[in-house]
Design a protein around this motif. Structure first.
Motif, PDB file in Angstrom:
ATOM      1  N   LYS A 292       0.840  -1.207   0.000  1.00 10.21           N
ATOM      2  CA  LYS A 292       0.000   0.000   0.000  1.00 10.21           C
ATOM      3  C   LYS A 292       0.874   1.255   0.000  1.00 10.21           C
ATOM      4  CE  LYS A 292      -3.484   2.469   2.577  1.00 10.21           C
ATOM      5  NZ  LYS A 292      -3.500   3.101   3.857  1.00 10.21           N
ATOM      6  N   GLN A 293       1.900   1.276   0.852  1.00 15.85           N
ATOM      7  CA  GLN A 293       2.788   2.431   0.927  1.00 15.85           C
ATOM      8  C   GLN A 293       3.564   2.606  -0.379  1.00 15.85           C
ATOM      9  OE1 GLN A 293       2.352   0.154   3.295  1.00 15.85           O
ATOM     10  NE2 GLN A 293       1.821   1.265   5.143  1.00 15.85           N
ATOM     11  N   ALA A 294       3.977   1.499  -0.987  1.00 10.99           N
ATOM     12  CA  ALA A 294       4.704   1.574  -2.257  1.00 10.99           C
ATOM     13  C   ALA A 294       3.816   2.194  -3.346  1.00 10.99           C
ATOM     14  CB  ALA A 294       5.179   0.190  -2.683  1.00 10.99           C
ATOM     15  N   CYS A 295       2.546   1.816  -3.351  1.00 11.43           N
ATOM     16  CA  CYS A 295       1.609   2.391  -4.324  1.00 11.43           C
ATOM     17  C   CYS A 295       1.397   3.885  -4.069  1.00 11.43           C
ATOM     18  CB  CYS A 295       0.276   1.655  -4.272  1.00 11.43           C
ATOM     19  SG  CYS A 295       0.375  -0.022  -4.929  1.00 11.43           S
ATOM     20  N   GLU A 296       1.354   4.269  -2.799  1.00 11.84           N
ATOM     21  CA  GLU A 296       1.193   5.687  -2.454  1.00 11.84           C
ATOM     22  C   GLU A 296       2.394   6.501  -2.939  1.00 11.84           C
ATOM     23  OE1 GLU A 296      -1.511   7.271  -1.220  1.00 11.84           O
ATOM     24  OE2 GLU A 296      -2.483   5.320  -1.410  1.00 11.84           O
ATOM     25  N   ILE A 297       3.578   5.921  -2.835  1.00 11.57           N
ATOM     26  CA  ILE A 297       4.785   6.604  -3.338  1.00 11.57           C
ATOM     27  C   ILE A 297       4.658   6.824  -4.837  1.00 11.57           C
ATOM     28  CG2 ILE A 297       7.259   6.339  -3.804  1.00 11.57           C
ATOM     29  CD1 ILE A 297       7.458   4.903  -1.073  1.00 11.57           C
ATOM     30  N   GLN A 298       4.264   5.794  -5.571  1.00  9.25           N
ATOM     31  CA  GLN A 298       4.125   5.923  -7.023  1.00  9.25           C
ATOM     32  C   GLN A 298       3.105   6.986  -7.394  1.00  9.25           C
ATOM     33  OE1 GLN A 298       6.029   4.627  -9.474  1.00  9.25           O
ATOM     34  NE2 GLN A 298       7.246   3.996  -7.726  1.00  9.25           N
ATOM     35  N   LYS A 299       1.967   6.991  -6.705  1.00  7.29           N
ATOM     36  CA  LYS A 299       0.935   7.998  -6.989  1.00  7.29           C
ATOM     37  C   LYS A 299       1.456   9.402  -6.707  1.00  7.29           C
ATOM     38  CE  LYS A 299      -2.523   5.961  -4.706  1.00  7.29           C
ATOM     39  NZ  LYS A 299      -3.866   5.786  -4.128  1.00  7.29           N
ATOM     40  N   CYS A 300       2.154   9.566  -5.591  1.00  7.07           N
ATOM     41  CA  CYS A 300       2.686  10.879  -5.227  1.00  7.07           C
ATOM     42  C   CYS A 300       3.718  11.349  -6.251  1.00  7.07           C
ATOM     43  CB  CYS A 300       3.297  10.826  -3.823  1.00  7.07           C
ATOM     44  SG  CYS A 300       3.943  12.416  -3.272  1.00  7.07           S
ATOM     45  N   LEU A 301       4.626  10.469  -6.610  1.00 11.55           N
ATOM     46  CA  LEU A 301       5.660  10.844  -7.577  1.00 11.55           C
ATOM     47  C   LEU A 301       5.048  11.233  -8.924  1.00 11.55           C
ATOM     48  CD1 LEU A 301       8.392   8.170  -6.789  1.00 11.55           C
ATOM     49  CD2 LEU A 301       8.526  10.628  -6.333  1.00 11.55           C
ATOM     50  N   GLN A 302       4.076  10.467  -9.376  1.00 12.93           N
ATOM     51  CA  GLN A 302       3.426  10.793 -10.649  1.00 12.93           C
ATOM     52  C   GLN A 302       2.719  12.139 -10.581  1.00 12.93           C
ATOM     53  OE1 GLN A 302       0.978   7.357 -11.364  1.00 12.93           O
ATOM     54  NE2 GLN A 302       2.687   6.148 -12.137  1.00 12.93           N
ATOM     55  N   ALA A 303       2.075  12.412  -9.451  1.00 12.96           N
ATOM     56  CA  ALA A 303       1.335  13.671  -9.291  1.00 12.96           C
ATOM     57  C   ALA A 303       2.262  14.872  -9.156  1.00 12.96           C
ATOM     58  CB  ALA A 303       0.420  13.582  -8.070  1.00 12.96           C
ATOM     59  N   ASN A 304       3.520  14.625  -8.783  1.00 13.60           N
ATOM     60  CA  ASN A 304       4.467  15.715  -8.531  1.00 13.60           C
ATOM     61  C   ASN A 304       5.662  15.690  -9.474  1.00 13.60           C
ATOM     62  OD1 ASN A 304       3.494  17.200  -6.011  1.00 13.60           O
ATOM     63  ND2 ASN A 304       3.259  15.052  -5.447  1.00 13.60           N
ATOM     64  N   ASN A 305       5.454  15.208 -10.685  1.00 17.74           N
ATOM     65  CA  ASN A 305       6.516  15.182 -11.702  1.00 17.74           C
ATOM     66  C   ASN A 305       7.800  14.535 -11.203  1.00 17.74           C
ATOM     67  OD1 ASN A 305       4.958  16.455 -13.725  1.00 17.74           O
ATOM     68  ND2 ASN A 305       5.323  18.420 -12.731  1.00 17.74           N
ATOM     69  N   TYR A 306       7.639  13.493 -10.390  1.00 14.43           N
ATOM     70  CA  TYR A 306       8.753  12.681  -9.898  1.00 14.43           C
ATOM     71  C   TYR A 306       9.776  13.473  -9.075  1.00 14.43           C
ATOM     72  CZ  TYR A 306       6.578   9.096 -12.595  1.00 14.43           C
ATOM     73  OH  TYR A 306       5.653   8.207 -13.069  1.00 14.43           O
ATOM     74  N   LEU A 307       9.287  14.486  -8.363  1.00 16.18           N
ATOM     75  CA  LEU A 307      10.144  15.242  -7.452  1.00 16.18           C
ATOM     76  C   LEU A 307      10.031  14.610  -6.070  1.00 16.18           C
ATOM     77  CD1 LEU A 307       9.274  18.856  -8.609  1.00 16.18           C
ATOM     78  CD2 LEU A 307      11.358  17.560  -9.093  1.00 16.18           C
ATOM     79  N   GLU A 308      11.062  13.863  -5.678  1.00 16.40           N
ATOM     80  CA  GLU A 308      11.032  13.137  -4.409  1.00 16.40           C
ATOM     81  C   GLU A 308      10.801  14.050  -3.211  1.00 16.40           C
ATOM     82  OE1 GLU A 308      14.108  10.304  -3.578  1.00 16.40           O
ATOM     83  OE2 GLU A 308      14.106   9.595  -5.645  1.00 16.40           O
TER      84      GLU A 308
ATOM     85  N   GLU B 131       6.609   7.147   5.485  1.00 20.22           N
ATOM     86  CA  GLU B 131       5.644   6.092   5.817  1.00 20.22           C
ATOM     87  C   GLU B 131       6.159   4.733   5.341  1.00 20.22           C
ATOM     88  OE1 GLU B 131       2.721   5.921   7.594  1.00 20.22           O
ATOM     89  OE2 GLU B 131       3.342   7.924   8.213  1.00 20.22           O
ATOM     90  N   MET B 132       6.753   4.715   4.173  1.00 18.18           N
ATOM     91  CA  MET B 132       7.309   3.470   3.639  1.00 18.18           C
ATOM     92  C   MET B 132       8.462   2.989   4.515  1.00 18.18           C
ATOM     93  SD  MET B 132       7.008   1.280   1.187  1.00 18.18           S
ATOM     94  CE  MET B 132       7.906   0.051   0.272  1.00 18.18           C
ATOM     95  N   ARG B 133       9.333   3.898   4.909  1.00 20.70           N
ATOM     96  CA  ARG B 133      10.452   3.513   5.781  1.00 20.70           C
ATOM     97  C   ARG B 133       9.943   2.946   7.097  1.00 20.70           C
ATOM     98  NH1 ARG B 133      12.535   8.499   3.542  1.00 20.70           N
ATOM     99  NH2 ARG B 133      14.168   7.981   2.059  1.00 20.70           N
ATOM    100  N   ARG B 134       8.891   3.573   7.648  1.00 21.54           N
ATOM    101  CA  ARG B 134       8.317   3.071   8.905  1.00 21.54           C
ATOM    102  C   ARG B 134       7.734   1.671   8.717  1.00 21.54           C
ATOM    103  NH1 ARG B 134       7.518   8.489  10.198  1.00 21.54           N
ATOM    104  NH2 ARG B 134       5.597   8.796   9.049  1.00 21.54           N
TER     105      ARG B 134
END
Length: 67
Positions: A9-25, A34-37
């Motif tokens: 779930k966290q991995a999918c959230e990362i992908q969605k966030c990156l796509q929405a923000n032009n891959y700016l980490e 959240e993923m690290r936790r």
């Protein structure tokens, strides 16, 4: 039937966030944390999604030891 990855779930959230923000980490730091936790809760190798984060942690430990 293989077990579901506990941090998928966290991995999918990362992908969605990156796509929405032009891959700016930097804009996705909260979901990355959240993923690290999530990864920290499980033994190494339990989550395939955590493999890159586990590698990042090993590299960070290696740099600390070298200092």
């Amino acid at each position: 039937m293989p077990q579901k990855d506990p941090c998928q779930k966290q991995a999918c959230e990362i992908q969605k966030c990156l796509q929405a923000n032009n891959y700016l980490e930097a804009r996705c730091e909260a979901v990355l944390q959240e993923m690290r936790r999530c990864c920290a809760q499980y033994p190494k190798g339990r989550s395939i999604c955590c493999s890159g984060f586990e590698k990042e942690e090993r590299e960070r430990e290696t740099l600390k030891a070298a200092s």
